[in-house]
Design a protein around this motif. Structure first.
Motif, mmCIF file in Angstrom:
data_model
loop_
_atom_site.group_PDB
_atom_site.id
_atom_site.type_symbol
_atom_site.label_atom_id
_atom_site.label_comp_id
_atom_site.label_asym_id
_atom_site.label_seq_id
_atom_site.Cartn_x
_atom_site.Cartn_y
_atom_site.Cartn_z
ATOM 1 N N ALA A 59 0.831 -1.206 0.000
ATOM 2 C CA ALA A 59 0.000 0.000 0.000
ATOM 3 C C ALA A 59 0.868 1.259 0.000
ATOM 4 O O ALA A 59 0.508 2.264 -0.614
ATOM 5 N N GLU A 60 1.994 1.199 0.678
ATOM 6 C CA GLU A 60 2.900 2.347 0.764
ATOM 7 C C GLU A 60 4.326 1.866 0.962
ATOM 8 O O GLU A 60 4.550 0.832 1.601
ATOM 9 N N SER A 61 5.269 2.643 0.461
ATOM 10 C CA SER A 61 6.681 2.352 0.729
ATOM 11 C C SER A 61 7.452 3.656 0.768
ATOM 12 O O SER A 61 7.060 4.637 0.132
ATOM 13 N N SER A 62 8.529 3.676 1.542
ATOM 14 C CA SER A 62 9.381 4.865 1.582
ATOM 15 C C SER A 62 10.783 4.459 2.023
ATOM 16 O O SER A 62 10.981 3.420 2.658
ATOM 17 N N CYS A 63 11.745 5.289 1.660
ATOM 18 C CA CYS A 63 13.144 4.998 1.980
ATOM 19 C C CYS A 63 13.930 6.303 2.116
ATOM 20 O O CYS A 63 13.717 7.248 1.347
ATOM 21 N N ARG A 64 14.806 6.361 3.106
ATOM 22 C CA ARG A 64 15.768 7.465 3.230
ATOM 23 C C ARG A 64 17.165 6.888 3.020
ATOM 24 O O ARG A 64 17.518 5.877 3.632
ATOM 25 N N VAL B 22 2.608 -5.168 -11.866
ATOM 26 C CA VAL B 22 3.913 -4.515 -11.798
ATOM 27 C C VAL B 22 4.471 -4.625 -10.375
ATOM 28 O O VAL B 22 3.764 -4.338 -9.404
ATOM 29 N N TYR B 23 5.713 -5.035 -10.257
ATOM 30 C CA TYR B 23 6.418 -5.152 -8.983
ATOM 31 C C TYR B 23 6.460 -3.788 -8.282
ATOM 32 O O TYR B 23 6.796 -2.789 -8.909
ATOM 33 N N TYR B 24 6.152 -3.757 -6.997
ATOM 34 C CA TYR B 24 5.997 -2.478 -6.302
ATOM 35 C C TYR B 24 7.254 -1.608 -6.333
ATOM 36 O O TYR B 24 7.156 -0.374 -6.340
ATOM 37 N N GLY B 25 8.423 -2.217 -6.335
ATOM 38 C CA GLY B 25 9.658 -1.442 -6.385
ATOM 39 C C GLY B 25 9.940 -0.847 -7.762
ATOM 40 O O GLY B 25 10.751 0.066 -7.898
ATOM 41 N N ARG B 64 2.799 5.665 -2.886
ATOM 42 C CA ARG B 64 1.527 5.072 -2.450
ATOM 43 C C ARG B 64 0.918 4.353 -3.637
ATOM 44 O O ARG B 64 0.841 4.914 -4.728
ATOM 45 N N TYR B 65 0.492 3.119 -3.410
ATOM 46 C CA TYR B 65 -0.052 2.274 -4.472
ATOM 47 C C TYR B 65 -1.565 2.371 -4.434
ATOM 48 O O TYR B 65 -2.188 2.038 -3.425
ATOM 49 N N ARG B 66 -2.176 2.875 -5.516
ATOM 50 C CA ARG B 66 -3.614 3.142 -5.542
ATOM 51 C C ARG B 66 -4.385 2.056 -6.276
ATOM 52 O O ARG B 66 -5.523 1.750 -5.940
ATOM 53 N N SER B 67 -3.808 1.546 -7.342
ATOM 54 C CA SER B 67 -4.404 0.409 -8.052
ATOM 55 C C SER B 67 -3.218 -0.352 -8.646
ATOM 56 O O SER B 67 -2.096 -0.170 -8.197
ATOM 57 N N SER B 68 -3.439 -1.214 -9.603
ATOM 58 C CA SER B 68 -2.301 -1.978 -10.107
ATOM 59 C C SER B 68 -2.220 -1.877 -11.628
ATOM 60 O O SER B 68 -3.182 -1.492 -12.294
ATOM 61 N N LYS B 97 -2.965 5.131 -15.566
ATOM 62 C CA LYS B 97 -3.366 4.224 -16.656
ATOM 63 C C LYS B 97 -4.694 4.776 -17.143
ATOM 64 O O LYS B 97 -5.702 4.610 -16.459
ATOM 65 N N GLY B 98 -4.656 5.496 -18.261
ATOM 66 C CA GLY B 98 -5.827 6.275 -18.646
ATOM 67 C C GLY B 98 -6.082 7.317 -17.564
ATOM 68 O O GLY B 98 -5.171 8.043 -17.165
ATOM 69 N N LYS B 99 -7.296 7.364 -17.065
ATOM 70 C CA LYS B 99 -7.644 8.350 -16.024
ATOM 71 C C LYS B 99 -7.371 7.806 -14.617
ATOM 72 O O LYS B 99 -7.517 8.523 -13.623
ATOM 73 N N THR B 100 -7.057 6.518 -14.531
ATOM 74 C CA THR B 100 -6.879 5.881 -13.225
ATOM 75 C C THR B 100 -5.494 6.142 -12.651
ATOM 76 O O THR B 100 -4.491 5.886 -13.314
ATOM 77 N N LEU B 101 -5.457 6.624 -11.415
ATOM 78 C CA LEU B 101 -4.180 6.806 -10.723
ATOM 79 C C LEU B 101 -3.706 5.443 -10.223
ATOM 80 O O LEU B 101 -4.397 4.798 -9.428
ATOM 81 N N VAL B 102 -2.555 5.010 -10.699
ATOM 82 C CA VAL B 102 -2.026 3.703 -10.298
ATOM 83 C C VAL B 102 -1.140 3.855 -9.062
ATOM 84 O O VAL B 102 -1.236 3.082 -8.112
ATOM 85 N N ALA B 103 -0.293 4.879 -9.072
ATOM 86 C CA ALA B 103 0.619 5.098 -7.946
ATOM 87 C C ALA B 103 1.067 6.549 -7.970
ATOM 88 O O ALA B 103 1.072 7.182 -9.023
#
Lengths: 136, 136, 136, 136
Positions: A59-64, B22-25, B64-68, B97-103
């Protein structure tokens, strides 16, 4: 005795970039390694996203970034549970090279069902996670 | 007219993971693409870490991850300058992705000299960066 | 007693793709890990591309995929020296999951000077490499 | 008129390594990009491994490194169909920087069913693939 969990990892050539150091986005993969090994250590391997009825998603990630790491450096990857919410878990992560803090950050995962809807974290899971809590 | 900068990128198989998305990193690599293209668009390509006397290094990052997003999705990578400090720049990034906020997330870079010591951002650079500022 | 060199690695989430298995290009990073550890074991760590006057660069690589590996699988990464030429070294690599061969391939590195010109492999280096030769 | 297919890609920071150039294993990801775009161009996007009843999986890959590429270089990724077998397709790939050949290689994919068993390539698919054949 609650406490953080630690694993070692050696920096691979594929993890570095043309600045000569570990690529800044790579630290999230280091965070993963520690978190996954911790969850297996806790007996929660079934929630690692391998096809169960529920699983954790980011859902969230952060790094310093505090200093830098280079190819072949031996890193200590540390993770501790910072907070267990209703359906989310927040992990504190640190990457060290000897005594030097290289990077630290947070990852928040949410437990979801197959449709991606947040699910209450079962008491059994919560109790196990709290066993890896940050020292007070 | 200040405003965000946008580029397109298509999701590659190597950017996905076994969760099917998509891998979160990987989102930090998407943030990079937009930021680097923006800096080149601003005529600041010489600060991209290619061997000049000063260059930007990462100090903080968050997402912040909003959708995928999935393999072969066409993404819009957006970046805007959120803040220019004495020696640091904070960027706001969005992946759509189009109008959708992914991250969405933030990256803070610091301008350093060859020894890694923070350096004051020259007025010329500051002015150019502010041209990509968030709308008020 | 000549022979192959082996290290273990656990499959990370970032190494898998949306097919649910390890991404096919990732095997080259596995080959690296074994080769680098072998070179360090041989006392040849100074040739790993960390700023010496000469270093190895990749000339050719290949891989055959025999089965697949998944997230959290424990892999054995095996490497052996298949051939030492005038300025090149060819390594045989195998990736196993228990007794199952997952993938195997070859990497040929060339020893070059700072200008990228091929350099004769010193006898001391050649002798050490041959100590990790394939069994006859 | 048969012929190779080409797309452009700019080298990202995450694709380089501490040697200052594109990481050698990254070229397989470049091969992917061209192959996937070619398959979509051919109207064969449904075989890209996105959950159909059959799909292509990698059987072999190889690459020869001719020169090197650096951060921000603009590359031309070229792919052509070298051979269509009973259930396999072999692609020739080239990565160029202007007129300079940076790397070239082969990827062989096999069409498999859900159980991973090789499947005969349908005539319709074969005909489309041959439209991207190497010039004679």
């Amino acid at each position: 005795m609650p406490g953080p969990f630690r694993v070692k990892a050696r920096v691979r050539m594929s993890e570095t970039d043309a600045m000569g150091v570990v690529y800044y986005g790579q630290y999230y993969s280091y965070f993963d390694i520690a978190r996954h090994e911790m969850l297996k250590d806790a007996g929660l391997g079934e929630h690692l996203g391998r096809g169960g009825s529920v699983g954790f998603v980011a859902a969230e990630s952060s790094c310093r970034y505090r200093s830098s790491a280079r190819f072949d450096d031996l890193l200590t990857l540390e993770v501790a549970v910072a907070k267990v919410g209703n359906s989310s878990v927040t992990y504190y992560n640190a990457v060290r090279k000897g005594k030097t803090l290289v990077a630290e950050g947070m990852v928040t995962d949410v437990l979801v069902d197959r449709e991606g809807k947040p699910v209450k974290i079962p008491e059994r899971v919560r109790a196990k996670l709290l066993g890896y809590g940050l020292p007070r």
